[in-house]
Design a protein around this motif. Structure first.
Motif, PDB file in Angstrom:
ATOM      1  N   GLY A  15       0.793  -1.215   0.000  1.00 29.49           N
ATOM      2  CA  GLY A  15       0.000   0.000   0.000  1.00 29.49           C
ATOM      3  C   GLY A  15       0.827   1.268   0.000  1.00 29.49           C
ATOM      4  O   GLY A  15       0.290   2.360  -0.216  1.00 29.49           O
ATOM      5  N   GLY A  16       2.105   1.129   0.228  1.00 26.89           N
ATOM      6  CA  GLY A  16       2.997   2.274   0.278  1.00 26.89           C
ATOM      7  C   GLY A  16       3.466   2.712  -1.104  1.00 26.89           C
ATOM      8  O   GLY A  16       3.026   2.168  -2.123  1.00 26.89           O
ATOM      9  N   SER A  17       4.357   3.695  -1.117  1.00 21.29           N
ATOM     10  CA  SER A  17       4.846   4.275  -2.368  1.00 21.29           C
ATOM     11  C   SER A  17       6.365   4.393  -2.358  1.00 21.29           C
ATOM     12  O   SER A  17       6.981   4.527  -1.289  1.00 21.29           O
ATOM     13  CB  SER A  17       4.249   5.675  -2.580  1.00 21.29           C
ATOM     14  N   LEU A  18       6.924   4.349  -3.543  1.00 21.87           N
ATOM     15  CA  LEU A  18       8.341   4.623  -3.760  1.00 21.87           C
ATOM     16  C   LEU A  18       8.478   5.353  -5.083  1.00 21.87           C
ATOM     17  O   LEU A  18       7.650   5.171  -5.983  1.00 21.87           O
ATOM     18  CB  LEU A  18       9.168   3.331  -3.820  1.00 21.87           C
ATOM     19  N   ARG A  19       9.531   6.142  -5.203  1.00 26.94           N
ATOM     20  CA  ARG A  19       9.852   6.753  -6.484  1.00 26.94           C
ATOM     21  C   ARG A  19      11.267   6.374  -6.876  1.00 26.94           C
ATOM     22  O   ARG A  19      12.219   6.680  -6.156  1.00 26.94           O
ATOM     23  CB  ARG A  19       9.713   8.274  -6.448  1.00 26.94           C
TER      24      ARG A  19
END
Length: 120
Positions: A15-19
């Motif tokens: 559910g998290g994010s990374l770039r």
């Protein structure tokens, strides 16, 4: 000469994010198609997304969750990954050059890869 360097990988909960970022230290990528692929140990390298000019294309598995973009002034391409899932866990590679498309063999230059791990 094209030299691609990825960064931004890491460990994140589902559910998290990374770039992810991919910088071309040779600053020659402006006219190249740029792509992101990923690979799990023992499996083939899998297409994730590509960008040509302003045109983007995504694998069905990431459509609506990942966004590819580029900053030509910085010679950098990005992959914003939202709503990550455990099945997104892989080494992510930046690619450039060649005719592009969704097959890894169509890209001439590759970065060293960055690990993305999504925990459940």
């Amino acid at each position: 000469q094209v030299q691609l360097v990825e960064s931004g990988g890491g460990l994140v909960q589902a559910g998290g994010s990374l770039r992810l970022s991919c910088a071309d230290s040779g600053r020659t990528f402006d006219s190249y198609v740029m792509g992101w692929f990923r690979q799990v140990l023992g499996k083939e390298r899998e297409f994730v997304a590509r960008i040509t000019g302003r045109n983007t294309y995504y694998a069905d598995s990431v459509k609506g969750r990942f966004t590819i973009s580029r900053d030509t002034a910085k010679s950098t391409v990005y992959l914003q990954m939202n709503n990550l899932k455990p099945e997104d866990t892989a080494v992510y590679y930046c690619a450039a050059g060649g005719p592009g498309g969704i097959e890894a063999r169509n890209y001439g230059y590759w970065g060293q890869g960055t690990q993305v791990t999504v925990s459940s």
